[in-house]
Design a protein around this motif. Structure first.
Motif, mmCIF file in Angstrom:
data_model
loop_
_atom_site.group_PDB
_atom_site.id
_atom_site.type_symbol
_atom_site.label_atom_id
_atom_site.label_comp_id
_atom_site.label_asym_id
_atom_site.label_seq_id
_atom_site.Cartn_x
_atom_site.Cartn_y
_atom_site.Cartn_z
ATOM 1 N N GLU A 180 37.158 -25.360 23.009
ATOM 2 C CA GLU A 180 37.235 -23.912 23.208
ATOM 3 C C GLU A 180 35.776 -23.326 23.367
ATOM 4 O O GLU A 180 34.701 -23.921 23.292
ATOM 5 C CB GLU A 180 37.594 -23.332 21.872
ATOM 6 C CG GLU A 180 39.232 -23.962 21.611
ATOM 7 C CD GLU A 180 40.066 -23.695 22.806
ATOM 8 O OE1 GLU A 180 40.139 -22.679 23.356
ATOM 9 O OE2 GLU A 180 40.947 -24.437 23.005
ATOM 10 N N GLY A 181 35.913 -22.112 23.974
ATOM 11 C CA GLY A 181 34.487 -21.371 24.377
ATOM 12 C C GLY A 181 33.941 -20.655 23.342
ATOM 13 O O GLY A 181 32.761 -20.579 23.322
ATOM 14 N N CYS A 182 34.210 -20.651 22.157
ATOM 15 C CA CYS A 182 33.771 -20.240 20.729
ATOM 16 C C CYS A 182 33.129 -21.177 20.095
ATOM 17 O O CYS A 182 33.403 -22.205 20.198
ATOM 18 C CB CYS A 182 34.647 -19.153 20.129
ATOM 19 S SG CYS A 182 36.334 -19.939 19.727
ATOM 20 N N HIS A 183 32.249 -20.599 19.145
ATOM 21 C CA HIS A 183 31.666 -21.571 18.095
ATOM 22 C C HIS A 183 31.570 -20.983 16.975
ATOM 23 O O HIS A 183 31.933 -19.918 16.692
ATOM 24 C CB HIS A 183 30.169 -21.976 18.621
ATOM 25 C CG HIS A 183 30.027 -22.398 19.976
ATOM 26 N ND1 HIS A 183 29.814 -22.174 21.270
ATOM 27 C CD2 HIS A 183 30.362 -23.969 20.199
ATOM 28 C CE1 HIS A 183 29.695 -22.746 22.168
ATOM 29 N NE2 HIS A 183 29.984 -24.166 21.681
ATOM 30 N N THR A 184 31.428 -21.816 16.013
ATOM 31 C CA THR A 184 31.259 -21.433 14.567
ATOM 32 C C THR A 184 30.055 -21.882 13.875
ATOM 33 O O THR A 184 29.132 -22.677 14.645
ATOM 34 C CB THR A 184 32.547 -21.882 13.668
ATOM 35 O OG1 THR A 184 32.158 -23.399 13.677
ATOM 36 C CG2 THR A 184 33.819 -21.587 14.109
ATOM 37 N N VAL A 185 29.714 -21.427 12.726
ATOM 38 C CA VAL A 185 28.382 -21.836 11.891
ATOM 39 C C VAL A 185 28.636 -23.377 11.722
ATOM 40 O O VAL A 185 29.900 -23.870 11.674
ATOM 41 C CB VAL A 185 28.385 -21.231 10.641
ATOM 42 C CG1 VAL A 185 27.342 -21.593 9.766
ATOM 43 C CG2 VAL A 185 28.157 -19.819 10.758
ATOM 44 N N SER A 186 27.556 -24.045 11.993
ATOM 45 C CA SER A 186 27.653 -25.515 11.551
ATOM 46 C C SER A 186 28.231 -25.858 10.303
ATOM 47 O O SER A 186 27.694 -25.583 9.231
ATOM 48 C CB SER A 186 26.437 -26.476 11.931
ATOM 49 O OG SER A 186 26.417 -27.708 11.730
ATOM 50 N N ARG A 187 29.300 -26.403 10.159
ATOM 51 C CA ARG A 187 30.111 -26.699 8.875
ATOM 52 C C ARG A 187 30.431 -28.295 8.701
ATOM 53 O O ARG A 187 30.714 -28.955 9.655
ATOM 54 C CB ARG A 187 31.353 -25.891 8.440
ATOM 55 C CG ARG A 187 31.059 -24.388 8.647
ATOM 56 C CD ARG A 187 32.442 -23.922 8.521
ATOM 57 N NE ARG A 187 32.181 -22.337 8.739
ATOM 58 C CZ ARG A 187 32.049 -21.389 7.560
ATOM 59 N NH1 ARG A 187 32.009 -21.773 6.501
ATOM 60 N NH2 ARG A 187 31.896 -20.216 7.770
ATOM 61 N N SER A 188 30.539 -28.697 7.423
ATOM 62 C CA SER A 188 31.240 -30.154 7.199
ATOM 63 C C SER A 188 31.502 -29.978 5.662
ATOM 64 O O SER A 188 31.064 -29.304 5.103
ATOM 65 C CB SER A 188 30.144 -31.261 7.368
ATOM 66 O OG SER A 188 29.081 -31.079 6.444
ATOM 67 N N GLY A 189 32.700 -30.596 5.475
ATOM 68 C CA GLY A 189 33.103 -30.695 4.108
ATOM 69 C C GLY A 189 33.928 -29.413 3.842
ATOM 70 O O GLY A 189 33.950 -29.188 2.624
ATOM 71 N N HIS A 190 34.249 -28.811 4.856
ATOM 72 C CA HIS A 190 34.789 -27.270 4.452
ATOM 73 C C HIS A 190 36.383 -27.682 4.558
ATOM 74 O O HIS A 190 37.035 -28.543 4.535
ATOM 75 C CB HIS A 190 34.526 -26.392 5.713
ATOM 76 C CG HIS A 190 34.725 -26.996 7.183
ATOM 77 N ND1 HIS A 190 34.133 -27.937 7.505
ATOM 78 C CD2 HIS A 190 35.959 -26.621 8.056
ATOM 79 C CE1 HIS A 190 34.697 -28.114 8.795
ATOM 80 N NE2 HIS A 190 35.628 -27.561 9.012
ATOM 81 N N CYS A 191 37.196 -26.354 4.265
ATOM 82 C CA CYS A 191 38.729 -26.234 4.075
ATOM 83 C C CYS A 191 38.878 -25.175 5.426
ATOM 84 O O CYS A 191 38.247 -24.296 5.711
ATOM 85 C CB CYS A 191 39.133 -25.819 2.786
ATOM 86 S SG CYS A 191 38.757 -27.004 1.484
#
Length: 245
Positions: A180-191
């Motif tokens: 997708e064209g949008c991004h988020t904050v780099s996360r892991s182990g999230h819900c």
């Protein structure tokens, strides 16, 4: 294993936890636990403290009987730090994860009718992530999942997290990623949680919680009214099944 009991049913005014099962088969971490046809499917994970090799077993837990059994399905994938989603009331699709040597973006599916695991095939137009672990995979419909989280190893991780739509074709046993064209904050182990938006014509939004230093949830997808339809499960649960219109 325990469940949360609503106020009144636990004999008090607030929510309370009630144990429902205690079985060595349920002792694991970094696994997936997915409801399908009224049963919980636990796939892979790490079975002991300090373990490095993911398990390849699949455990089925029946909440009604409180019994856990190891499923003897052929071809069970060796996975941890993956995610899974039910598809078509028949398949359990395991997406990405760690296989003991590398991070994957492949799809393995348990056909619960035939009792076998299948390695689904990527289509020619597939644009997969570099490799997924500790990500989330949210079901939008029987043919579409939304994948969010970090890609690759620690050395190759970006400062942002990519969002992918994962399209599935159960008949062809195939899959295709689209970034997708949008991004988020780099996360892991999230819900992740797919929730209705307020208002007279509610749509849906996909929220990501935790997995980074941010204390705020982040929107990883928005759908207008009618794009995702909610219908109740036939087994009597009040949890909605989401379908894309």
């Amino acid at each position: 294993m325990a469940v949360a009991v609503p106020p009144g049913r636990a004999g008090g005014s607030g929510w309370a936890w009630r144990p429902v099962a205690q079985d060595a088969l349920l002792a694991r971490a970094f696994h997936s636990c997915t409801e399908l046809q009224g049963r919980l499917y636990l796939v892979g994970g790490l079975l002991a403290g300090g373990a490095r090799e993911p398990s390849s077993d699949t455990v089925v837990f029946d909440p009604a009987g409180g019994q856990a059994v190891r499923l003897g399905a052929r071809g069970s994938p060796q996975r941890s730090h993956h995610d899974a989603a039910p598809v078509g009331g028949r398949w359990l699709c395991v997406v990405g994860g760690w296989d003991g040597s590398r991070r994957l973006a492949t799809v393995a599916a348990l056909d619960t009718e035939r009792g076998v695991w299948e390695a689904w095939t990527a289509t020619p137009s597939n644009c997969p992530p570099a490799g997924l672990s500790s990500h989330t995979c949210t079901r939008l419909s029987d043919r579409e999942l939304r994948v969010a989280g970090r890609e690759g190893s620690i050395r190759t991780q970006r400062r942002y997290g990519s969002i992918y739509t994962l399209r599935l074709d159960p008949n062809a046993r195939s899959y295709c990623y689209k970034e997708e064209g949008c991004h988020t904050v780099s996360r892991s182990g999230h819900c992740a949680a797919l929730l209705q938006t307020p208002g007279p014509h509610p749509g849906h939004q996909l929220l990501l919680f935790g997995g980074c230093n941010s204390a705020e949830p982040e929107v990883a997808g928005l759908w207008s009214h009618g794009k995702i339809k909610a219908s109740l499960l036939l087994c009597g649960s009040t949890s909605p099944v989401q379908t894309v219109g």
